[in-house]
Every structure is written in C-alpha cells, then in structure tokens.
Design a protein around this motif. Structure first.
Motif, PDB file in Angstrom:
ATOM      1  N   ALA A 135       0.818  -1.217   0.000  1.00  0.00           N
ATOM      2  CA  ALA A 135       0.000   0.000   0.000  1.00  0.00           C
ATOM      3  C   ALA A 135       0.849   1.263   0.000  1.00  0.00           C
ATOM      4  CB  ALA A 135      -0.904  -0.001   1.240  1.00  0.00           C
ATOM      5  N   SER A 136       0.264   2.311  -0.525  1.00  0.00           N
ATOM      6  CA  SER A 136       0.869   3.640  -0.455  1.00  0.00           C
ATOM      7  C   SER A 136       0.320   4.367   0.775  1.00  0.00           C
ATOM      8  CB  SER A 136       0.516   4.418  -1.716  1.00  0.00           C
ATOM      9  OG  SER A 136       1.051   5.706  -1.648  1.00  0.00           O
ATOM     10  N   ALA A 137       0.847   5.547   1.000  1.00  0.00           N
ATOM     11  CA  ALA A 137       0.353   6.369   2.102  1.00  0.00           C
ATOM     12  C   ALA A 137       0.623   7.816   1.761  1.00  0.00           C
ATOM     13  CB  ALA A 137       1.076   5.997   3.396  1.00  0.00           C
ATOM     14  N   ASP A 138      -0.126   8.725   2.367  1.00  0.00           N
ATOM     15  CA  ASP A 138       0.071  10.138   2.003  1.00  0.00           C
ATOM     16  C   ASP A 138       1.462  10.644   2.403  1.00  0.00           C
ATOM     17  OD1 ASP A 138      -0.547  10.087   4.641  1.00  0.00           O
ATOM     18  OD2 ASP A 138      -2.239  11.479   4.537  1.00  0.00           O
ATOM     19  N   GLY A 139       2.086   9.988   3.378  1.00  0.00           N
ATOM     20  CA  GLY A 139       3.444  10.388   3.791  1.00  0.00           C
ATOM     21  C   GLY A 139       4.500  10.138   2.730  1.00  0.00           C
ATOM     22  N   LEU A 140       4.111   9.447   1.667  1.00  0.00           N
ATOM     23  CA  LEU A 140       5.095   9.088   0.632  1.00  0.00           C
ATOM     24  C   LEU A 140       5.663  10.326  -0.062  1.00  0.00           C
ATOM     25  CD1 LEU A 140       6.342   6.546  -0.616  1.00  0.00           C
ATOM     26  CD2 LEU A 140       4.436   6.463  -2.225  1.00  0.00           C
ATOM     27  N   GLU A 141       4.825  11.328  -0.217  1.00  0.00           N
ATOM     28  CA  GLU A 141       5.277  12.530  -0.917  1.00  0.00           C
ATOM     29  C   GLU A 141       6.374  13.249  -0.106  1.00  0.00           C
ATOM     30  OE1 GLU A 141       2.001  14.787  -2.269  1.00  0.00           O
ATOM     31  OE2 GLU A 141       3.266  16.134  -3.445  1.00  0.00           O
ATOM     32  N   ASP A 142       6.124  13.391   1.201  1.00  0.00           N
ATOM     33  CA  ASP A 142       7.134  14.024   2.073  1.00  0.00           C
ATOM     34  C   ASP A 142       8.399  13.193   2.094  1.00  0.00           C
ATOM     35  OD1 ASP A 142       5.405  16.003   2.702  1.00  0.00           O
ATOM     36  OD2 ASP A 142       4.698  15.062   4.568  1.00  0.00           O
ATOM     37  N   LEU A 143       8.212  11.894   2.159  1.00  0.00           N
ATOM     38  CA  LEU A 143       9.374  11.011   2.185  1.00  0.00           C
ATOM     39  C   LEU A 143      10.208  11.200   0.915  1.00  0.00           C
ATOM     40  CD1 LEU A 143      10.901   8.726   3.612  1.00  0.00           C
ATOM     41  CD2 LEU A 143       9.496   7.100   2.349  1.00  0.00           C
ATOM     42  N   GLY A 144       9.532  11.370  -0.198  1.00  0.00           N
ATOM     43  CA  GLY A 144      10.225  11.603  -1.468  1.00  0.00           C
ATOM     44  C   GLY A 144      11.155  12.805  -1.365  1.00  0.00           C
ATOM     45  N   ARG A 145      10.638  13.887  -0.761  1.00  0.00           N
ATOM     46  CA  ARG A 145      11.474  15.096  -0.618  1.00  0.00           C
ATOM     47  C   ARG A 145      12.670  14.804   0.292  1.00  0.00           C
ATOM     48  NH1 ARG A 145       6.576  17.894  -1.513  1.00  0.00           N
ATOM     49  NH2 ARG A 145       5.787  17.489   0.568  1.00  0.00           N
ATOM     50  N   GLU A 146      12.406  14.047   1.373  1.00  0.00           N
ATOM     51  CA  GLU A 146      13.499  13.758   2.322  1.00  0.00           C
ATOM     52  C   GLU A 146      14.587  12.897   1.692  1.00  0.00           C
ATOM     53  OE1 GLU A 146      11.638  12.032   5.798  1.00  0.00           O
ATOM     54  OE2 GLU A 146      10.269  13.748   5.860  1.00  0.00           O
ATOM     55  N   ILE A 147      14.176  11.873   0.953  1.00  0.00           N
ATOM     56  CA  ILE A 147      15.203  10.958   0.426  1.00  0.00           C
ATOM     57  C   ILE A 147      16.039  11.594  -0.673  1.00  0.00           C
ATOM     58  CG2 ILE A 147      13.997   8.821   1.059  1.00  0.00           C
ATOM     59  CD1 ILE A 147      13.197   8.504  -1.882  1.00  0.00           C
ATOM     60  N   SER A 148      15.522  12.669  -1.249  1.00  0.00           N
ATOM     61  CA  SER A 148      16.274  13.273  -2.350  1.00  0.00           C
ATOM     62  C   SER A 148      17.627  13.824  -1.872  1.00  0.00           C
ATOM     63  CB  SER A 148      15.452  14.370  -3.028  1.00  0.00           C
ATOM     64  OG  SER A 148      15.248  15.412  -2.114  1.00  0.00           O
ATOM     65  N   GLN A 149      17.795  13.933  -0.546  1.00  0.00           N
ATOM     66  CA  GLN A 149      19.085  14.389   0.011  1.00  0.00           C
ATOM     67  C   GLN A 149      20.078  13.220   0.133  1.00  0.00           C
ATOM     68  OE1 GLN A 149      19.123  17.665   0.472  1.00  0.00           O
ATOM     69  NE2 GLN A 149      16.931  17.674   0.005  1.00  0.00           N
ATOM     70  N   THR A 150      19.585  11.999  -0.058  1.00  0.00           N
ATOM     71  CA  THR A 150      20.420  10.816   0.172  1.00  0.00           C
ATOM     72  C   THR A 150      21.068  10.362  -1.131  1.00  0.00           C
ATOM     73  OG1 THR A 150      18.659  10.150   1.677  1.00  0.00           O
ATOM     74  CG2 THR A 150      20.330   8.475   1.181  1.00  0.00           C
ATOM     75  N   ASP A 151      22.347  10.023  -1.053  1.00  0.00           N
ATOM     76  CA  ASP A 151      23.027   9.503  -2.245  1.00  0.00           C
ATOM     77  C   ASP A 151      22.348   8.224  -2.734  1.00  0.00           C
ATOM     78  OD1 ASP A 151      24.891  11.422  -2.393  1.00  0.00           O
ATOM     79  OD2 ASP A 151      26.509  10.274  -1.426  1.00  0.00           O
ATOM     80  N   GLY A 152      22.199   8.101  -4.002  1.00  0.00           N
ATOM     81  CA  GLY A 152      21.679   6.856  -4.580  1.00  0.00           C
ATOM     82  C   GLY A 152      20.204   6.613  -4.294  1.00  0.00           C
ATOM     83  N   TYR A 153      19.473   7.694  -3.957  1.00  0.00           N
ATOM     84  CA  TYR A 153      18.070   7.493  -3.565  1.00  0.00           C
ATOM     85  C   TYR A 153      17.203   6.818  -4.642  1.00  0.00           C
ATOM     86  CZ  TYR A 153      16.827  11.565  -6.354  1.00  0.00           C
ATOM     87  OH  TYR A 153      16.637  12.401  -7.402  1.00  0.00           O
ATOM     88  N   PRO A 154      17.469   6.989  -5.958  1.00  0.00           N
ATOM     89  CA  PRO A 154      16.551   6.350  -6.915  1.00  0.00           C
ATOM     90  C   PRO A 154      16.525   4.821  -6.831  1.00  0.00           C
ATOM     91  CG  PRO A 154      17.869   8.033  -8.026  1.00  0.00           C
ATOM     92  CD  PRO A 154      18.479   7.805  -6.668  1.00  0.00           C
ATOM     93  N   SER A 155      17.571   4.231  -6.200  1.00  0.00           N
ATOM     94  CA  SER A 155      17.611   2.766  -6.155  1.00  0.00           C
ATOM     95  C   SER A 155      17.170   2.204  -4.801  1.00  0.00           C
ATOM     96  CB  SER A 155      19.023   2.267  -6.499  1.00  0.00           C
ATOM     97  OG  SER A 155      19.926   2.748  -5.541  1.00  0.00           O
ATOM     98  N   MET A 156      16.561   3.037  -3.954  1.00  0.00           N
ATOM     99  CA  MET A 156      16.169   2.547  -2.618  1.00  0.00           C
ATOM    100  C   MET A 156      15.220   1.356  -2.690  1.00  0.00           C
ATOM    101  SD  MET A 156      15.704   6.037  -0.440  1.00  0.00           S
ATOM    102  CE  MET A 156      15.124   5.316   1.082  1.00  0.00           C
ATOM    103  N   LEU A 157      14.207   1.459  -3.527  1.00  0.00           N
ATOM    104  CA  LEU A 157      13.246   0.352  -3.635  1.00  0.00           C
ATOM    105  C   LEU A 157      13.917  -0.875  -4.250  1.00  0.00           C
ATOM    106  CD1 LEU A 157      10.365  -0.799  -3.459  1.00  0.00           C
ATOM    107  CD2 LEU A 157       9.956   0.137  -5.746  1.00  0.00           C
ATOM    108  N   THR A 158      14.729  -0.643  -5.257  1.00  0.00           N
ATOM    109  CA  THR A 158      15.454  -1.745  -5.910  1.00  0.00           C
ATOM    110  C   THR A 158      16.288  -2.506  -4.881  1.00  0.00           C
ATOM    111  OG1 THR A 158      15.583  -0.308  -7.838  1.00  0.00           O
ATOM    112  CG2 THR A 158      16.973  -2.271  -7.870  1.00  0.00           C
ATOM    113  N   GLN A 159      16.925  -1.758  -3.990  1.00  0.00           N
ATOM    114  CA  GLN A 159      17.741  -2.397  -2.949  1.00  0.00           C
ATOM    115  C   GLN A 159      16.894  -3.243  -2.018  1.00  0.00           C
ATOM    116  OE1 GLN A 159      20.082   0.509  -0.789  1.00  0.00           O
ATOM    117  NE2 GLN A 159      20.872   1.306  -2.726  1.00  0.00           N
TER     118      GLN A 159
END
Ligand SMILES: Nc1ncnc2c1ncn2[C@@H]1O[C@H](COP(=O)(O)OP(=O)(O)OP(=O)(O)O)[C@@H](O)[C@H]1O
Ligand SMILES: [Mg+2]
Length: 276
Positions: free
Chosen positions: A86-110
């Motif tokens: 499931a998704s959640a409304d917090g996903l959008e905020d989380l997206g902004r937060e993870i953008s500061q992390t190196d390699g964030y596009p592969s978080m789900l893949t990992q």
C-alpha cells in the motif's frame, strides 16, 4: 523477476486502471504477482480497500524508512495470487526527504534485492505517480518494462520528459516499452491526433488498446479488477489482450533495448526548446 512500471507524467491517463487490471490479469494466469502502489494519491490502495492505506503503518513508507521490512508490509488481497504493498500520504514528504540521500533512486530496488522478493513473485507491477519526483525515480529504477498510457495529446508531450528521465536513470536502455492508447476511442478526432503525434515521434504503439469503457470507469468502487467486476465487458477484453502482450514480451527471451534511442527525440527537442 519481471518488473512492470506503469508511468507517464500526465494525470488521469489511465496508469492506475492499467496497473490494477494488468496485475490482476497476470494473477489470473496463475502468476504470483505483487502490485505496488508508489503513488502518494494511493488510488490503487483505496480501490483495494487494503487497510485505510493512508497511515504510515504497514505501507511502503514504513518499508522505505526501514521501520518495517518490505516483506512485513506485503499484504494479501481478495484476489488469488495477488499481493499488495500500500501507499500512504506520507510518501510525498518522504520523497522530498530521500532526495538528500546519495543513490536514492535505487532505494526500492535495494529493498527488493535484500529481501529476495524475486523468489516469491513472478511479476511486480508498479503504479507510479504522475509527478516527476524521487518516488517516481524509484518506480523507474528496477523496471524491465514500462507501460505508458496515452489518453490525450498532452500525454504524448509529457512522455518526452519521462523518456528523458528513463534514459538518465537507465543509460544502458535495458528496458522495453509498451505505448498504450488508453480511453481514446470515445473521441475519434482526438484519437487520430494522438496517433499522428506518436507517429511523428516514431513512437510505436502497442498492439493492445484500452478502449473507453464505462465499466472500467466504475470498477474502482468495486475492488479494482474488471475481470471480476464485468468479465464480459470490452474493458475486460482489452485488459486481457494487454496482459497477453505483456506476457509475450517477457517470454521473448533476454532483454534487449527495444526502442531506438532517438525515440521521442522531436518532442524532447520541443520540450528543451520551450525550457530554453
Ligand atoms: N479505458 C477507460 N475507459 C473509461 N474510463 C477510464 C478508462 N481508463 C481510465 N478511466 C477513468 O479515467 C480516470 C483516470 O484513470 P486513472 O485513475 O487510471 O488514471 P491515472 O493515470 O492513474 O491518474 P493519476 O495521474 O491521477 O494517478 C479514472 O476515473 C478511471 O476510472
Ligand atoms: Mg493513478
């Protein structure tokens, strides 16, 4: 594992409808399918009425923040062989937060790799948001096949920015595309304009088309799968044909870049020129 992401940067082009029904159609063939809702709007989550889908507990948010494992947030659905995240409304905020992390596009893949999700499912179907965002990048990173719905000329133009992002994140272009006409049969003039634009950009249209179907527009209030809700409708026939095309794509041996890299070039040029 076979991963299909349904994507375009145009709201309302039919992404969630296709994601839900392709996942359900694959499950009906006996494949073990995991449907993942990566859209903070949580449309599919609501359709499936899987929990309330709007709290962080037991959703993709808790998996991406490592409060729970991905396996813990995979839940069964009322459909045989179909599991769900499931998704959640917090996903959008989380997206902004993870953008500061190196390699964030592969978080789900990992997460998928760490938890050996490939051993448990034959297909993963990802519904992506309509905004280019870090969450959308996570939907792009692991995919083998992208299904791109077009329900308007705007959707063709939006595709240029998506394709640019695909090539940026996946420069080896080891993915395949299914460009699907969606909900266009109601207006033949519009359908023709969309076809003309696609042809101008050398974008090959998939064999299957999801025609306009009133039952498809209502199915969300009935649990999401047209195969269960109105099995004899044209929406059901079209989704079945699309599922078949997806299965054929995966049975055609190892992946190879299926599209010339010049795809969408003219639209891309247009977008770049506009941005300049
Ligand atoms: N083939 C179709 N025939 C009739 N209605 C359709 C069809 N496909 C989608 N719809 C309807 O069009 C609307 C938009 O579809 P959908 O929610 O799947 O788009 P989306 O791309 O996921 O939107 P968003 O960008 O907001 O996530 C919905 O109300 C859906 O029921
Ligand atoms: Mg949607």
């Amino acid at each position: 594992m076979n991963i299909i992401t349904v994507i375009n940067a145009k709201g309302g082009c039919g992404k969630s409808t296709i994601a839900m029904n392709v996942a359900s159609g694959l499950a009906r063939h006996g494949h073990r399918v995991l449907l993942m809702d990566l859209d903070p709007q949580a449309q599919v989550t609501q359709w499936l009425a899987a929990g309330d889908g709007l709290t962080a507990e037991g959703t993709l948010v808790s998996a991406l923040t490592r409060q729970q494992s991905l396996s813990e947030v995979i839940q069964p659905t009322g459909f045989e062989n179909l599991s769900f995240v499931a998704s959640a409304d917090g996903l959008e905020d989380l997206g902004r937060e993870i953008s500061q992390t190196d390699g964030y596009p592969s978080m789900l893949t990992q997460l998928l790799a760490e938890e050996h999700i490939a051993d448990r499912f034959d297909f993963i179907v990802i519904d992506s948001p309509n905004q280019i965002s870090p969450i959308m990048e996570n939907a792009i990173f692991p995919a083998d096949v992208f299904i791109v719905p077009f329900e308007s000329t705007k959707a063709v133009k939006s595709y240029a920015s998506i394709y640019k992002l695909l090539v940026k994140l996946r420069p080896q272009e080891d993915f395949r595309m299914l460009h699907v006409l969606s909900n266009l049969s109601r207006l033949s003039g519009l359908r023709n304009r969309v076809l003309t634009l696609l042809a101008q950009d050398n974008i090959t249209v998939a064999r299957s088309e999801v025609r306009s179907c009133g039952w498809l527009a209502q199915v969300d209030e009935n649990g999401g799968s047209i195969f269960h809700y109105r099995p004899l409708s044209k929406g059901s026939q079209d989704m079945a044909a699309l599922v078949e095309e997806v299965r054929e794509l995966f049975s055609n041996g190892p992946q190879a870049p299926a599209e010339p890299s010049s795809e969408a070039t003219s639209t891309l040029d247009e977008v770049t020129a506009q941005a300049a």
